[in-house]
Enzyme design. Structure first.
Site, PDB file in Angstrom:
ATOM      1  N   GLU A   1      63.220  22.390  39.028  1.00  0.00           N
ATOM      2  CA  GLU A   1      63.489  23.782  39.357  1.00  0.00           C
ATOM      3  C   GLU A   1      64.967  24.066  39.135  1.00  0.00           C
ATOM      4  O   GLU A   1      65.793  23.776  40.017  1.00  0.00           O
ATOM      5  CB  GLU A   1      63.146  24.066  40.814  1.00  0.00           C
ATOM      6  CG  GLU A   1      61.696  23.827  41.165  1.00  0.00           C
ATOM      7  CD  GLU A   1      61.261  24.623  42.392  1.00  0.00           C
ATOM      8  OE1 GLU A   1      60.338  25.420  42.258  1.00  0.00           O
ATOM      9  OE2 GLU A   1      61.875  24.475  43.459  1.00  0.00           O
TER      10      GLU A   1
ATOM     11  N   HIS B   1      63.815  20.354  48.163  1.00  0.00           N
ATOM     12  CA  HIS B   1      63.926  21.664  47.507  1.00  0.00           C
ATOM     13  C   HIS B   1      65.401  22.079  47.465  1.00  0.00           C
ATOM     14  O   HIS B   1      66.156  21.793  48.393  1.00  0.00           O
ATOM     15  CB  HIS B   1      63.088  22.699  48.274  1.00  0.00           C
ATOM     16  CG  HIS B   1      62.944  23.981  47.517  1.00  0.00           C
ATOM     17  ND1 HIS B   1      63.938  24.923  47.486  1.00  0.00           N
ATOM     18  CD2 HIS B   1      61.946  24.442  46.727  1.00  0.00           C
ATOM     19  CE1 HIS B   1      63.541  25.931  46.715  1.00  0.00           C
ATOM     20  NE2 HIS B   1      62.334  25.656  46.235  1.00  0.00           N
TER      21      HIS B   1
ATOM     22  N   TRP C   1      55.442  28.750  49.911  1.00  0.00           N
ATOM     23  CA  TRP C   1      55.545  30.034  50.627  1.00  0.00           C
ATOM     24  C   TRP C   1      56.919  30.213  51.269  1.00  0.00           C
ATOM     25  O   TRP C   1      57.189  31.263  51.865  1.00  0.00           O
ATOM     26  CB  TRP C   1      54.452  30.139  51.685  1.00  0.00           C
ATOM     27  CG  TRP C   1      53.056  30.207  51.119  1.00  0.00           C
ATOM     28  CD1 TRP C   1      52.716  30.261  49.784  1.00  0.00           C
ATOM     29  CD2 TRP C   1      51.822  30.252  51.844  1.00  0.00           C
ATOM     30  NE1 TRP C   1      51.358  30.332  49.649  1.00  0.00           N
ATOM     31  CE2 TRP C   1      50.776  30.318  50.905  1.00  0.00           C
ATOM     32  CE3 TRP C   1      51.506  30.227  53.204  1.00  0.00           C
ATOM     33  CZ2 TRP C   1      49.437  30.378  51.282  1.00  0.00           C
ATOM     34  CZ3 TRP C   1      50.170  30.275  53.575  1.00  0.00           C
ATOM     35  CH2 TRP C   1      49.146  30.357  52.619  1.00  0.00           C
ATOM     36  N   LYS C   2      57.761  29.186  51.241  1.00  0.00           N
ATOM     37  CA  LYS C   2      59.102  29.253  51.845  1.00  0.00           C
ATOM     38  C   LYS C   2      58.985  29.766  53.290  1.00  0.00           C
ATOM     39  O   LYS C   2      58.018  29.422  53.970  1.00  0.00           O
ATOM     40  CB  LYS C   2      60.020  30.111  50.979  1.00  0.00           C
ATOM     41  CG  LYS C   2      60.012  29.621  49.516  1.00  0.00           C
ATOM     42  CD  LYS C   2      61.116  30.154  48.680  1.00  0.00           C
ATOM     43  CE  LYS C   2      61.014  29.557  47.278  1.00  0.00           C
ATOM     44  NZ  LYS C   2      62.143  29.863  46.431  1.00  0.00           N
TER      45      LYS C   2
ATOM     46  N   GLY D   1      57.094  30.177  43.693  1.00  0.00           N
ATOM     47  CA  GLY D   1      57.584  30.761  44.942  1.00  0.00           C
ATOM     48  C   GLY D   1      56.993  32.143  45.144  1.00  0.00           C
ATOM     49  O   GLY D   1      55.841  32.300  45.547  1.00  0.00           O
ATOM     50  N   GLY D   2      57.777  33.170  44.818  1.00  0.00           N
ATOM     51  CA  GLY D   2      57.400  34.565  45.078  1.00  0.00           C
ATOM     52  C   GLY D   2      55.987  34.925  44.651  1.00  0.00           C
ATOM     53  O   GLY D   2      55.251  35.569  45.416  1.00  0.00           O
TER      54      GLY D   2
ATOM     55  N   SER E   1      60.929  31.278  39.028  1.00  0.00           N
ATOM     56  CA  SER E   1      60.454  32.576  38.511  1.00  0.00           C
ATOM     57  C   SER E   1      59.230  32.457  37.618  1.00  0.00           C
ATOM     58  O   SER E   1      59.124  33.153  36.608  1.00  0.00           O
ATOM     59  CB  SER E   1      61.601  33.313  37.802  1.00  0.00           C
ATOM     60  OG  SER E   1      62.655  33.584  38.702  1.00  0.00           O
TER      61      SER E   1
ATOM     62  N   GLY F   1      63.978  32.532  42.204  1.00  0.00           N
ATOM     63  CA  GLY F   1      64.039  33.846  42.849  1.00  0.00           C
ATOM     64  C   GLY F   1      64.904  34.850  42.121  1.00  0.00           C
ATOM     65  O   GLY F   1      65.263  35.884  42.687  1.00  0.00           O
TER      66      GLY F   1
HETATM   67  P1  13P Z   1      60.391  31.633  42.653  1.00  0.00           P
HETATM   68  O1  13P Z   1      59.074  31.400  41.939  1.00  0.00           O
HETATM   69  O2  13P Z   1      60.333  32.726  43.671  1.00  0.00           O
HETATM   70  O3  13P Z   1      61.523  31.745  41.696  1.00  0.00           O
HETATM   71  O4  13P Z   1      60.662  30.300  43.531  1.00  0.00           O
HETATM   72  C1  13P Z   1      60.603  29.063  42.909  1.00  0.00           C
HETATM   73  C2  13P Z   1      60.678  28.007  43.945  1.00  0.00           C
HETATM   74  O5  13P Z   1      61.707  27.785  44.541  1.00  0.00           O
HETATM   75  C3  13P Z   1      59.449  27.271  44.252  1.00  0.00           C
HETATM   76  O6  13P Z   1      59.727  26.156  45.047  1.00  0.00           O
END
Ligand code: 13P
Length: 233
Positions: free
Chosen positions: A158, A92, A8-9, A215-216, A194, A164
């Site tokens: 990643e 990360h 969820w950052k 992430g998103g 992504s 993102g």
């Molecule tokens: P996104 O899925 O938003 O690109 O983020 C990936 C991420 O950094 C998961 O840790």
């Protein structure tokens, strides 16, 4: 067993995290897929409480290598365990990029968290510049050099340029990177960068991809659940 983790950052404070976890509780998530959420520190207690009694695991996004001490702003493995948190992300790329995290500090965190009995998702990945220079595999080998195989260790690949950005590694690129890492360490591996409901199935169909770090698309229950369903093997 595949694994889908939602990072969820710096989104979802305790109130929003509680709402999202209550919706997740009511959502039909597939059997045979391990589902994890990684809320920010301040939302961990609420998430653990709301998800108690479910199969959904709660992980932190970072953890220090010492159990306690003069480390302002840091949180330790025993503190996370006391809260009922099962594991943590470590290393990360956003921590490496913005907060001075190095291969050495990442390795120290990984080692200490595993020793303390937490599950660890350790993140690695090359920048666009490194990929363009043909250095991807050397970078990945260097980043995992400080890790040792452990039953509680998972590695997330990643690529920084895919985080993102809406740009995803092709399934072949991800498979190749995972193979490079698996030659050194035989642990489960997640792809991140992504991942969306419409590209998850083809990525997760690759033999060396055991799951996804999202992430998103993990911030909305519908898209997160769709990715979990795409992970059914
Ligand atoms: P996104 O899925 O938003 O690109 O983020 C990936 C991420 O950094 C998961 O840790």
């Amino acid at each position: 067993m595949s694994l889908i983790a939602g990072n969820w950052k710096m989104y979802n404070g305790p109130v929003e995290a509680g709402e999202l976890c209550r919706t997740l509780r009511k959502t039909d998530l597939p059997d045979g897929v391990e589902v994890i959420v990684c809320p920010p520190f301040v939302s961990l207690a609420e998430s653990v409480q709301v998800l108690a009694g479910t199969e959904i695991g709660v992980f932190a996004q970072n953890c220090h290598w010492e159990a306690e001490g003069a480390f302002t702003g840091e949180v330790s493995a025993p503190m996370l365990k006391e809260l009922g948190v099962y594991g943590t992300l470590v290393g990360h790329s956003e921590r490496r990029q913005w907060f001075g995290e190095t291969d050495d500090t990442v390795a120290r965190r990984v080692y200490a968290c595993l020793e303390a009995g937490l599950q660890v998702i350790a993140c690695v990945g090359e920048t666009e510049e490194q990929r363009d220079k043909g250095a991807t595999h050397a970078v990945l080998r260097r980043q995992v050099a400080g890790f040792e195989a452990d039953q509680n260790l998972v590695i997330a690949y990643e690529p920084v340029w895919a985080i993102g950005t809406g740009r995803t590694a092709t399934p072949d690129m991800a498979q190749e990177a995972h193979e490079t890492i698996k030659e050194l360490l035989d642990v489960p591996m997640l792809y991140g960068g992504s991942v969306k409901p419409d590209n998850a199935a083809e990525l997760l169909a690759q033999p060396a991809i055991d799951g996804a770090l999202v992430g998103g698309a993990s911030l909305e229950v519908d898209s997160f659940a769709a990715i979990c369903r795409a992970a059914i093997r």
